[in-house]
Design a protein around this motif. Structure first.
Motif, PDB file in Angstrom:
ATOM      1  N   ASP B 372      35.675  46.345  42.775  1.00 47.57           N
ATOM      2  CA  ASP B 372      36.075  45.231  42.342  1.00 47.57           C
ATOM      3  C   ASP B 372      37.649  44.859  41.720  1.00 47.57           C
ATOM      4  OD1 ASP B 372      34.702  42.768  42.792  1.00 47.57           O
ATOM      5  OD2 ASP B 372      33.333  43.307  41.204  1.00 47.57           O
ATOM      6  N   ALA B 373      37.914  46.016  40.806  1.00 50.44           N
ATOM      7  CA  ALA B 373      39.315  46.206  40.218  1.00 50.44           C
ATOM      8  C   ALA B 373      40.155  46.408  41.413  1.00 50.44           C
ATOM      9  CB  ALA B 373      39.133  47.166  39.204  1.00 50.44           C
ATOM     10  N   LEU B 374      39.937  47.223  42.331  1.00 54.87           N
ATOM     11  CA  LEU B 374      40.839  47.646  43.376  1.00 54.87           C
ATOM     12  C   LEU B 374      41.149  46.438  44.217  1.00 54.87           C
ATOM     13  CD1 LEU B 374      42.363  49.677  45.129  1.00 54.87           C
ATOM     14  CD2 LEU B 374      40.156  50.397  46.290  1.00 54.87           C
ATOM     15  N   ALA B 375      40.239  45.640  44.485  1.00 54.47           N
ATOM     16  CA  ALA B 375      40.180  44.527  45.201  1.00 54.47           C
ATOM     17  C   ALA B 375      41.427  43.473  44.614  1.00 54.47           C
ATOM     18  CB  ALA B 375      39.079  43.621  45.758  1.00 54.47           C
ATOM     19  N   THR B 376      41.113  43.363  43.238  1.00 53.89           N
ATOM     20  CA  THR B 376      42.130  42.370  42.491  1.00 53.89           C
ATOM     21  C   THR B 376      43.523  43.187  42.522  1.00 53.89           C
ATOM     22  OG1 THR B 376      40.263  41.894  41.068  1.00 53.89           O
ATOM     23  CG2 THR B 376      42.422  41.392  40.126  1.00 53.89           C
ATOM     24  N   ALA B 377      43.563  44.363  42.152  1.00 54.20           N
ATOM     25  CA  ALA B 377      44.972  45.036  42.229  1.00 54.20           C
ATOM     26  C   ALA B 377      45.743  44.857  43.597  1.00 54.20           C
ATOM     27  CB  ALA B 377      44.770  46.392  41.911  1.00 54.20           C
ATOM     28  N   LEU B 378      44.841  45.126  44.584  1.00 49.69           N
ATOM     29  CA  LEU B 378      45.521  44.931  46.076  1.00 49.69           C
ATOM     30  C   LEU B 378      46.047  43.614  46.193  1.00 49.69           C
ATOM     31  CD1 LEU B 378      43.337  47.500  47.963  1.00 49.69           C
ATOM     32  CD2 LEU B 378      45.868  47.746  47.692  1.00 49.69           C
ATOM     33  N   ARG B 379      45.069  42.542  45.931  1.00 49.71           N
ATOM     34  CA  ARG B 379      45.485  41.244  46.125  1.00 49.71           C
ATOM     35  C   ARG B 379      46.777  40.996  45.536  1.00 49.71           C
ATOM     36  NH1 ARG B 379      40.504  39.068  45.449  1.00 49.71           N
ATOM     37  NH2 ARG B 379      40.958  38.523  43.401  1.00 49.71           N
ATOM     38  N   GLY B 380      46.994  41.624  44.300  1.00 49.13           N
ATOM     39  CA  GLY B 380      48.193  41.432  43.465  1.00 49.13           C
ATOM     40  C   GLY B 380      49.481  41.997  44.014  1.00 49.13           C
ATOM     41  N   ALA B 381      49.283  43.038  45.030  1.00 52.33           N
ATOM     42  CA  ALA B 381      50.371  43.898  45.410  1.00 52.33           C
ATOM     43  C   ALA B 381      50.598  43.342  46.968  1.00 52.33           C
ATOM     44  CB  ALA B 381      49.925  45.318  45.313  1.00 52.33           C
ATOM     45  N   GLU B 382      49.846  42.494  47.329  1.00 51.19           N
ATOM     46  CA  GLU B 382      49.724  42.224  48.855  1.00 51.19           C
ATOM     47  C   GLU B 382      51.098  41.798  49.365  1.00 51.19           C
ATOM     48  OE1 GLU B 382      46.609  39.223  50.212  1.00 51.19           O
ATOM     49  OE2 GLU B 382      47.841  39.018  51.993  1.00 51.19           O
ATOM     50  N   THR B 402      44.080  43.975  51.412  1.00 53.17           N
ATOM     51  CA  THR B 402      43.462  42.987  50.718  1.00 53.17           C
ATOM     52  C   THR B 402      42.182  42.666  51.166  1.00 53.17           C
ATOM     53  OG1 THR B 402      45.606  42.286  50.016  1.00 53.17           O
ATOM     54  CG2 THR B 402      43.908  40.582  49.627  1.00 53.17           C
ATOM     55  N   ARG B 403      42.197  42.153  52.655  1.00 54.53           N
ATOM     56  CA  ARG B 403      40.775  41.881  53.069  1.00 54.53           C
ATOM     57  C   ARG B 403      39.866  43.039  53.192  1.00 54.53           C
ATOM     58  NH1 ARG B 403      42.154  39.116  58.830  1.00 54.53           N
ATOM     59  NH2 ARG B 403      42.753  41.202  59.474  1.00 54.53           N
ATOM     60  N   GLY B 404      40.445  44.093  53.414  1.00 57.29           N
ATOM     61  CA  GLY B 404      39.284  45.396  53.407  1.00 57.29           C
ATOM     62  C   GLY B 404      38.755  45.509  52.195  1.00 57.29           C
ATOM     63  N   ALA B 405      39.726  45.558  51.203  1.00 59.55           N
ATOM     64  CA  ALA B 405      38.942  45.808  49.825  1.00 59.55           C
ATOM     65  C   ALA B 405      38.055  44.968  49.297  1.00 59.55           C
ATOM     66  CB  ALA B 405      40.137  46.188  48.796  1.00 59.55           C
ATOM     67  N   ALA B 428      28.111  51.549  52.054  1.00 54.93           N
ATOM     68  CA  ALA B 428      28.054  49.839  52.142  1.00 54.93           C
ATOM     69  C   ALA B 428      29.574  49.327  52.160  1.00 54.93           C
ATOM     70  CB  ALA B 428      27.282  49.154  51.251  1.00 54.93           C
ATOM     71  N   ALA B 429      30.157  50.016  50.968  1.00 54.21           N
ATOM     72  CA  ALA B 429      31.593  49.629  50.814  1.00 54.21           C
ATOM     73  C   ALA B 429      32.507  50.006  52.086  1.00 54.21           C
ATOM     74  CB  ALA B 429      32.127  50.081  49.668  1.00 54.21           C
ATOM     75  N   ALA B 430      32.211  51.406  52.441  1.00 56.54           N
ATOM     76  CA  ALA B 430      33.010  51.658  53.756  1.00 56.54           C
ATOM     77  C   ALA B 430      32.814  50.998  54.790  1.00 56.54           C
ATOM     78  CB  ALA B 430      32.578  53.351  53.938  1.00 56.54           C
ATOM     79  N   ASP B 431      31.614  50.700  55.347  1.00 53.86           N
ATOM     80  CA  ASP B 431      31.652  49.845  56.525  1.00 53.86           C
ATOM     81  C   ASP B 431      31.884  48.537  56.332  1.00 53.86           C
ATOM     82  OD1 ASP B 431      30.055  52.135  57.497  1.00 53.86           O
ATOM     83  OD2 ASP B 431      28.324  51.383  57.133  1.00 53.86           O
ATOM     84  N   SER B 432      31.908  48.012  55.197  1.00 48.90           N
ATOM     85  CA  SER B 432      32.356  46.498  55.063  1.00 48.90           C
ATOM     86  C   SER B 432      33.840  46.495  55.300  1.00 48.90           C
ATOM     87  CB  SER B 432      31.988  45.951  53.780  1.00 48.90           C
ATOM     88  OG  SER B 432      30.656  45.836  53.581  1.00 48.90           O
ATOM     89  N   TRP B 433      34.463  47.821  54.585  1.00 50.81           N
ATOM     90  CA  TRP B 433      35.919  47.719  54.852  1.00 50.81           C
ATOM     91  C   TRP B 433      36.448  47.880  56.254  1.00 50.81           C
ATOM     92  CZ3 TRP B 433      39.137  49.781  50.199  1.00 50.81           C
ATOM     93  CH2 TRP B 433      40.426  49.458  50.496  1.00 50.81           C
ATOM     94  N   ALA B 434      35.682  48.789  56.854  1.00 47.68           N
ATOM     95  CA  ALA B 434      36.217  48.950  58.189  1.00 47.68           C
ATOM     96  C   ALA B 434      35.838  47.620  59.246  1.00 47.68           C
ATOM     97  CB  ALA B 434      35.301  50.139  58.854  1.00 47.68           C
ATOM     98  N   ASP B 435      34.726  46.999  58.889  1.00 44.68           N
ATOM     99  CA  ASP B 435      34.318  45.908  59.769  1.00 44.68           C
ATOM    100  C   ASP B 435      35.362  44.642  59.430  1.00 44.68           C
ATOM    101  OD1 ASP B 435      32.229  47.397  60.383  1.00 44.68           O
ATOM    102  OD2 ASP B 435      30.721  45.923  59.750  1.00 44.68           O
ATOM    103  N   ILE B 444      41.136  54.063  58.526  1.00 42.76           N
ATOM    104  CA  ILE B 444      41.240  54.895  57.737  1.00 42.76           C
ATOM    105  C   ILE B 444      40.463  55.008  56.414  1.00 42.76           C
ATOM    106  CG2 ILE B 444      42.583  56.293  56.388  1.00 42.76           C
ATOM    107  CD1 ILE B 444      44.807  56.131  58.506  1.00 42.76           C
ATOM    108  N   TRP B 445      40.532  53.902  55.783  1.00 41.01           N
ATOM    109  CA  TRP B 445      39.739  53.662  54.504  1.00 41.01           C
ATOM    110  C   TRP B 445      38.288  53.918  54.903  1.00 41.01           C
ATOM    111  CZ3 TRP B 445      40.961  53.525  49.611  1.00 41.01           C
ATOM    112  CH2 TRP B 445      42.304  53.608  49.316  1.00 41.01           C
TER     113      TRP B 445
END
Lengths: 570, 570
Positions: B372-382, B402-405, B428-435, B444-445
């Protein structure tokens, strides 16, 4: 844009040569188009399709077992000349007669109609079936005035299958007309197409807007609106066609074509299809072997059209019948061997003249000189004629007339140089004009001059009776085959009074030069008067709006021609 | 432009649905793509093709007897996720093994490669054959680094025919590789393509110029020159390919494809063909069943490419073998009945979790919070990441991350909410990210996190040894399947030192939070250092030029992720 081109003037011809090289299993080139390369049974009805180029796979992509026997190809967006249509049809004829099938445009109606008369004169029973599927180009009740667009595919598929099944000429013609009666199309455009050699597109659609009901040559549409979502566009296309469903079409089974015009992505068509299919199914229709892709293009135009053919039992059978062609294969066609070699081109293509007696020869030389003067006069008026035409049309009238007259003068000069008589010189001029001018004006002038030539002779110089008969034959054929009457804002508005005054004066014994002069003045006055006419012929509404208050370019150039040639009439 | 669209995010998916509706005789939809709707013999090798969407007819248009058994479809110009490739391949598998065939792009290499490993783990013998036909994307001697363009058609035609003939897995793989070794393509572009939903084209070519060697996703070409005549262009295309003829290709018989990229008119291709055909014949080559048309498009891109496959006896046999698919039919395929119903989607698509023991469950919840924190940080850095990426790439890195995280955080949250353990939450996180992320970074992620998850457990909280093993597994798989080494200017430049420092420190007994912190700093330093690197990986020359002096966006985002997640490591 057109990026791959050597010489814009020979673009269509070169594309056809490349096409024939790739698809040699199915088609082979002949002067004016292609005929099947596969064996075809004796006495089979020959389906000959054609029109202007720039619409691939229409028409040459649809030649092969179960579809067309031959395709005639004009220049880009220009009707093929009468002579070429007749030549291709003769090559395709197997003894069972010919059906000529084409989109309902003025130039094609003239050229295919006149070609049919020439074929019949040669003993080949020939029928003409213009396709009239575009719902926006004329209202209900005037379906025969509608132009042909993607519905070509439905009509030629049914007619081709019927001919392949061995049906006779009456039946194939009936089925082609029946398929046409049951077919409706409606299209939109997002962006224009660019002719080979042109710097910019033929028309533009403002960013974020779409043109409703635009034709496949950039003819004006009926409306313009903001770009819709795929869902809204699908609903619009289906609604507009279902509103126009043909009378008596009640079976609930339809053939459907969602067609891309060239610059629209396949993926966009598939997205749109999800909505089109569900709207049609929601209306209780069963979709029989639908087609989604690029089947009738308009160069690289961005846009799409929907076509529906309301089936009955016999239409469905022929719609589903197997076929094999460069662009469309359905089911399995048993392999036919290669066809027998083709007969040589017909004699008229060869332009061989025999020396005529002196009076007719001298008259022929006079005709050639008059046409030279006409070519010069039209070249001088080219820009002005283009400007007049651009107010209501595509602005190419001056160019077409200049090219046609120059070709006619050259053809006449060649025939006169070989000692041909008056009739042959004028016929050579007619064919050259039709071959090189393109467009409707080329077809009309070719037809008019050819008809006039038929009233002259290679034995004598033309007398007053012959000139009167020539004028009558020309206007009669132009009106009958062209379908235009005085008041329709075409060259007929000037030509009809010219022919009427000329033949009337000659019948009354007026000397030729005086009769011609009066006829010329009548043509001029009539051409000026076209300002006040509203066109009645099947053209889009915008055209009528725009041409109000402007002279018709065809009438103006006719009057100019009458006056110029008058200098040579003694 | 894309004019027909409902929702740009679901454009590819909706287009696929429309396609399946039209072509239901040949294909049926499954999660992630299509499989044949026609019966296929037991134990036949399954040829599974795929890649990003936007290239119709590639790939779904080539599914059917004699061609592909299935096609996987990613988003527009984005590789399909590993999970979807594996799902489609399982559906297509008939017991004879699977050949995965795709164009050689980083994301596809990762996703198809990882999918092959998953399939093999399930007992399905799987081979991967990347197509590498584009001569401009790497020099001679480095053919394996070339990207795949229209040569896909040659390779899948030969492989599909070999599989249909009943050949075994080794043979089908060998023939696919052999066809690829003998195939070369070269293309030019006149104008860019526009992604659905985008306001403008992905790239532009100045008016009157053409881009030489441009890729089918708008990757930079090698040169730009004034537009040539059709004759000059034909000569250029042929010369460039004959210069690159594969060693040992001496038979003089070639399969040829002159391909339009979507916005180029059919007529232009036929004009160009006249020159291409005569230049090839002039070089003493016999042209075997050439194809001219739109076979591998790039949305509505204006341009064309020429592909040659130097045939030998076995390649010619399979090139000419019959096939039947929505976009390509050759000869006659005996009618197969409909296929048996498909098995249900594999379990992993269902995301059913069992409740884990408390320590692992709590660790899973921690992973979800960190993401969750990673998604927030990446949105900020998008935006910043997008800017960095745009200097050398297409500028979508920030958006993809941003979309992946965000998807990964949501997937992890759902699994954690269901009480899943650490391994399942991370998987589950991995598959959601890739999808959801799409593109290479998503692949890669997804692959890295999935590999890490494999080193964790649903029984225990991860200890130092498990974390070290997870880091090693992740970097090992990313480097092996991705083919990138440190110094190639990819995320590996930051990931490799991170994993090395982390696992080394943990092995030496350093507490986890301290080890992670040191590893994060190493990643940061390395990401900064990518400024001074030149990419070595198979990318076009311009990319190397443009990326000089700029940090790699993938390395920067990796370093940001490492630091953000570090806050949650205790």
């Amino acid at each position: 844009m057109t990026h791959i081109v050597d010489d814009a003037d020979h673009f269509a011809e070169q594309a056809l040569a490349g096409f024939c090289d790739v698809h040699g299993r199915l088609v082979r080139p002949v002067t004016g188009g292609v005929v099947r390369a596969t064996a075809t049974p004796e006495n089979k009805v020959a389906l000959v399709i054609g029109g202007g180029s720039g619409h691939y796979p229409v028409f040459n992509g649809y030649v092969g077992p179960g579809l067309g026997d031959a395709a005639v190809a004009g220049d880009v967006f220009a009707s093929p000349a009468t002579r070429l249509i007749a030549n291709v049809a003769r090559k395709a004829h197997r003894g069972g007669g010919v059906v000529l099938c084409f989109g309902n445009y003025a130039g094609d109606v003239l050229n295919f109609g006149f070609a049919a008369e020439r074929l019949r004169a040669d003993g080949i029973d020939t029928r003409v079936v213009p396709v009239t599927d575009d719902v926006v180009s004329a209202p209900r009740g005037q379906e025969a005035r509608r132009r042909g667009v993607a519905g070509d595919v439905m009509v030629l598929k049914v007619a081709g299958a019927a001919a392949e099944a061995g049906l006779g000429l009456d039946e194939v013609e009936r089925l082609a007309r029946h398929a046409n009666d049951r077919t409706r199309s409606f299209g939109v455009a997002f962006g224009g197409c660019t002719l080979p050699g042109a710097d910019g597109p033929l028309f533009t659609v403002p960013e974020g807007r779409m043109a409703i009901g635009l034709g496949i040559h950039g003819e004006p549409g009926i409306d313009e609106q903001p770009t819709a979502s795929a869902a809204e566009l699908g609903a619009l296309l289906v609604r507009r066609l279902l509103e126009d469903a043909p009378d008596g079409a009640t079976g609930g089974r339809v053939a459907v074509l969602l067609n891309g015009l060239g610059g629209t992505k396949y993926e966009e068509l598939f997205v749109l299809w999800t909505h089109v299919a569900s709207a049609l199914r929601g209306a209780g229709l069963a979709l029989v072997a639908p087609l989604v892709g690029e089947y009738v293009t308009s160069l690289d135009m961005e846009g799409c059209s929907l076509t529906i053919c309301w089936l009955d039992e016999e239409l469905e059978r022929f719609w589903l019948a197997p076929c094999d062609s460069p662009a469309l294969r359905i089911g399995t066609v048993s392999e036919a061997g290669p066809a027998a070699p083709l007969p040589p081109d017909d004699a008229e293509a060869g332009n061989r003249w025999t020396e005529a007696p002196a009076p007719s020869r001298e008259a022929g030389a006079g005709i050639a000189r008059a046409l030279d003067a006409l070519a010069t006069a039209l070249r001088g008026a080219e820009e002005e004629l283009g400007r007049i035409d651009a107010l209501a049309g595509d602005g190419d009238h001056g160019q077409g007339m200049t090219r046609g007259a120059a070709a006619a003068a050259a053809g006449a000069r060649e025939a006169a140089g070989a000692g041909a008589g008056a009739a042959s010189v004028l016929a050579a001029a007619a064919d050259s004009w039709a071959d090189r001018a393109g467009g409707t004006s080329g077809a009309i002038w070719g037809l008019g001059l050819r008809s006039a030539a038929g009233a002259l002779s290679d034995e004598r110089a033309p007398d007053a009776a012959a000139v009167a008969a020539a004028a009558r034959a020309a206007i009669e054929n132009v009106m009958r085959l062209g379908g235009a009457k005085p008041g329709d804002k075409t060259l007929v508005d000037a030509f009809e009074p010219f022919a009427r005054v000329l033949s009337g004066a000659l019948d009354a014994g007026t000397p030729l030069s005086e009769a011609w002069s009066r006829a010329s003045e009548a043509a001029h006055a009539a051409a000026e008067g076209t300002k006040d006419l509203l066109p009645q012929l099947g053209r889009a509404r915008n055209h009528a709006e725009r041409s109000r208050g402007h002279r018709d370019a065809g009438a103006v150039s006719f009057a100019l021609a009458a006056r110029t040639v008058g200098e040579f009439v003694r």
